[in-house]
Design a protein around this motif. Structure first.
Motif, PDB file in Angstrom:
ATOM      1  N   GLU A 238       0.820  -0.984  -0.037  1.00  0.00           N
ATOM      2  CA  GLU A 238       0.017   0.032  -0.077  1.00  0.00           C
ATOM      3  C   GLU A 238       0.853   1.171  -0.167  1.00  0.00           C
ATOM      4  OE1 GLU A 238      -2.047  -2.984   3.024  1.00  0.00           O
ATOM      5  OE2 GLU A 238      -0.154  -2.247   2.711  1.00  0.00           O
ATOM      6  N   SER A 239       0.295   2.309  -0.418  1.00  0.00           N
ATOM      7  CA  SER A 239       0.977   3.742  -0.563  1.00  0.00           C
ATOM      8  C   SER A 239      -0.110   4.661  -0.582  1.00  0.00           C
ATOM      9  CB  SER A 239       1.889   3.881  -1.359  1.00  0.00           C
ATOM     10  OG  SER A 239       1.359   3.601  -2.833  1.00  0.00           O
ATOM     11  N   GLY A 240       0.008   6.072  -0.475  1.00  0.00           N
ATOM     12  CA  GLY A 240      -0.737   6.950  -0.482  1.00  0.00           C
ATOM     13  C   GLY A 240      -1.308   7.649   0.564  1.00  0.00           C
ATOM     14  N   GLY A 241      -1.208   6.932   1.830  1.00  0.00           N
ATOM     15  CA  GLY A 241      -1.569   7.748   3.267  1.00  0.00           C
ATOM     16  C   GLY A 241      -1.197   8.820   3.455  1.00  0.00           C
ATOM     17  N   GLY A 242      -1.576   9.544   4.381  1.00  0.00           N
ATOM     18  CA  GLY A 242      -0.939  11.002   4.714  1.00  0.00           C
ATOM     19  C   GLY A 242      -1.711  11.379   5.726  1.00  0.00           C
TER      20      GLY A 242
ATOM     21  N   MET B 198     -10.811  -8.266  -4.259  1.00  0.00           N
ATOM     22  CA  MET B 198      -9.883  -7.217  -3.611  1.00  0.00           C
ATOM     23  C   MET B 198     -10.628  -6.145  -2.716  1.00  0.00           C
ATOM     24  SD  MET B 198      -6.779  -8.133  -4.374  1.00  0.00           S
ATOM     25  CE  MET B 198      -5.811  -6.890  -3.830  1.00  0.00           C
ATOM     26  N   ALA B 199      -9.923  -6.014  -1.632  1.00  0.00           N
ATOM     27  CA  ALA B 199     -10.828  -5.100  -0.545  1.00  0.00           C
ATOM     28  C   ALA B 199      -9.745  -4.013   0.249  1.00  0.00           C
ATOM     29  CB  ALA B 199     -11.449  -5.996   0.413  1.00  0.00           C
TER      30      ALA B 199
ATOM     31  N   ALA C 221      -6.859  -1.079 -11.618  1.00  0.00           N
ATOM     32  CA  ALA C 221      -6.317  -0.957 -12.906  1.00  0.00           C
ATOM     33  C   ALA C 221      -5.237  -2.108 -13.083  1.00  0.00           C
ATOM     34  CB  ALA C 221      -6.041   0.513 -13.465  1.00  0.00           C
ATOM     35  N   GLY C 222      -5.052  -2.734 -13.877  1.00  0.00           N
ATOM     36  CA  GLY C 222      -4.094  -3.655 -14.092  1.00  0.00           C
ATOM     37  C   GLY C 222      -3.623  -4.374 -12.822  1.00  0.00           C
ATOM     38  N   ASP C 223      -2.297  -4.145 -12.204  1.00  0.00           N
ATOM     39  CA  ASP C 223      -1.919  -4.905 -11.289  1.00  0.00           C
ATOM     40  C   ASP C 223      -1.939  -3.951  -9.700  1.00  0.00           C
ATOM     41  OD1 ASP C 223       0.283  -6.954 -12.532  1.00  0.00           O
ATOM     42  OD2 ASP C 223      -1.727  -7.404 -12.279  1.00  0.00           O
ATOM     43  N   THR C 224      -2.961  -2.631  -9.915  1.00  0.00           N
ATOM     44  CA  THR C 224      -2.912  -1.754  -8.771  1.00  0.00           C
ATOM     45  C   THR C 224      -4.334  -1.624  -8.377  1.00  0.00           C
ATOM     46  OG1 THR C 224      -0.934  -0.604  -9.552  1.00  0.00           O
ATOM     47  CG2 THR C 224      -2.449   0.514  -7.994  1.00  0.00           C
ATOM     48  N   LEU C 225      -4.669  -1.685  -7.201  1.00  0.00           N
ATOM     49  CA  LEU C 225      -5.946  -1.389  -6.421  1.00  0.00           C
ATOM     50  C   LEU C 225      -5.843   0.064  -6.059  1.00  0.00           C
ATOM     51  CD1 LEU C 225      -8.581  -2.902  -5.385  1.00  0.00           C
ATOM     52  CD2 LEU C 225      -7.518  -3.142  -3.350  1.00  0.00           C
ATOM     53  N   TYR C 226      -7.058   0.700  -6.144  1.00  0.00           N
ATOM     54  CA  TYR C 226      -7.090   1.934  -5.555  1.00  0.00           C
ATOM     55  C   TYR C 226      -8.109   2.283  -4.742  1.00  0.00           C
ATOM     56  CZ  TYR C 226      -3.969   3.195  -9.792  1.00  0.00           C
ATOM     57  OH  TYR C 226      -3.070   2.990 -10.376  1.00  0.00           O
ATOM     58  N   LEU C 227      -8.155   3.231  -3.850  1.00  0.00           N
ATOM     59  CA  LEU C 227      -9.390   3.614  -3.045  1.00  0.00           C
ATOM     60  C   LEU C 227      -9.370   5.216  -2.834  1.00  0.00           C
ATOM     61  CD1 LEU C 227     -11.694   2.775  -1.317  1.00  0.00           C
ATOM     62  CD2 LEU C 227     -10.339   3.168   0.902  1.00  0.00           C
TER      63      LEU C 227
ATOM     64  N   ALA D 137      -7.368   6.208  10.427  1.00  0.00           N
ATOM     65  CA  ALA D 137      -7.139   4.652  10.552  1.00  0.00           C
ATOM     66  C   ALA D 137      -5.820   4.251   9.684  1.00  0.00           C
ATOM     67  CB  ALA D 137      -8.226   3.781  10.249  1.00  0.00           C
ATOM     68  N   MET D 138      -5.534   2.919  10.123  1.00  0.00           N
ATOM     69  CA  MET D 138      -4.375   2.214   9.252  1.00  0.00           C
ATOM     70  C   MET D 138      -5.264   1.607   8.342  1.00  0.00           C
ATOM     71  SD  MET D 138      -1.254   1.885   8.880  1.00  0.00           S
ATOM     72  CE  MET D 138      -0.365   1.819  10.259  1.00  0.00           C
ATOM     73  N   TYR D 139      -5.184   1.951   6.893  1.00  0.00           N
ATOM     74  CA  TYR D 139      -6.014   1.197   5.865  1.00  0.00           C
ATOM     75  C   TYR D 139      -4.922   0.055   5.478  1.00  0.00           C
ATOM     76  CZ  TYR D 139      -9.464   4.965   5.907  1.00  0.00           C
ATOM     77  OH  TYR D 139     -10.270   5.501   6.202  1.00  0.00           O
ATOM     78  N   TYR D 140      -5.540  -0.888   5.114  1.00  0.00           N
ATOM     79  CA  TYR D 140      -4.865  -2.173   4.464  1.00  0.00           C
ATOM     80  C   TYR D 140      -5.728  -2.740   3.387  1.00  0.00           C
ATOM     81  CZ  TYR D 140      -3.237  -2.649   9.418  1.00  0.00           C
ATOM     82  OH  TYR D 140      -2.426  -2.619  10.662  1.00  0.00           O
ATOM     83  N   CYS D 141      -4.693  -3.166   2.381  1.00  0.00           N
ATOM     84  CA  CYS D 141      -5.093  -3.926   1.311  1.00  0.00           C
ATOM     85  C   CYS D 141      -5.304  -5.267   1.559  1.00  0.00           C
ATOM     86  CB  CYS D 141      -4.276  -3.428   0.131  1.00  0.00           C
ATOM     87  SG  CYS D 141      -4.563  -4.340  -1.555  1.00  0.00           S
TER      88      CYS D 141
END
Length: 124
Positions: free
Chosen positions: A6-10, A34-35, A72-78, A89-93
């Motif tokens: 995962e990435s993109g938190g902040g 995938m969730a 999209a492809g091999d990446t999941l987004y939220l 919170a801590m977000y988990y894939c």
């Protein structure tokens, strides 16, 4: 072996937006759910959004209308908008293999693979 990163938190102010990403490494399953889950110190881990092989999506009540899950492809987004302090919170894939759709109930024990998490902090 599948790995999720995962990435993109902040940190953002209430009302702001963030987009989380989850890189799916070594993915090879023809059917999946995938969730995104999240967990804060005050609460148990809870499901937020899920997407199945057929593109069907599920959202927790707290996320509906504000969050959008996509793959999209091999990446999941939220994509998260109108963020609230209670979204902190801590977000988990997570990945569940061998099923075509996600299901309500968000039973974390049914998910085979988890990422390490990315922290989201929303200030008021």
């Amino acid at each position: 072996q599948v790995q999720l990163v995962e990435s993109g938190g902040g940190s953002v102010e209430a009302g702001g937006s963030l987009t989380l990403s989850c890189a799916i490494v070594g993915f090879r399953f023809p059917k999946y759910c995938m969730a995104w889950f999240r967990q804060s110190p005050e609460k148990e881990r809870e499901g937020v959004a899920g997407i199945g092989t057929d593109g069907s999506t599920l959202y927790a009540v707290s996320a509906k209308g504000r969050f959008t899950i996509s793959k999209a492809g091999d990446t999941l987004y939220l994509q998260m908008s109108e963020l609230k302090p209670e979204d902190t919170a801590m977000y988990y894939c997570a990945g569940r293999w061998g099923v075509r759709k996600c299901s309500y109930g968000w039973n974390s024990e049914e998910y085979n693979t988890w990422g390490q998490g990315t922290q989201v902090t929303v200030s008021s």
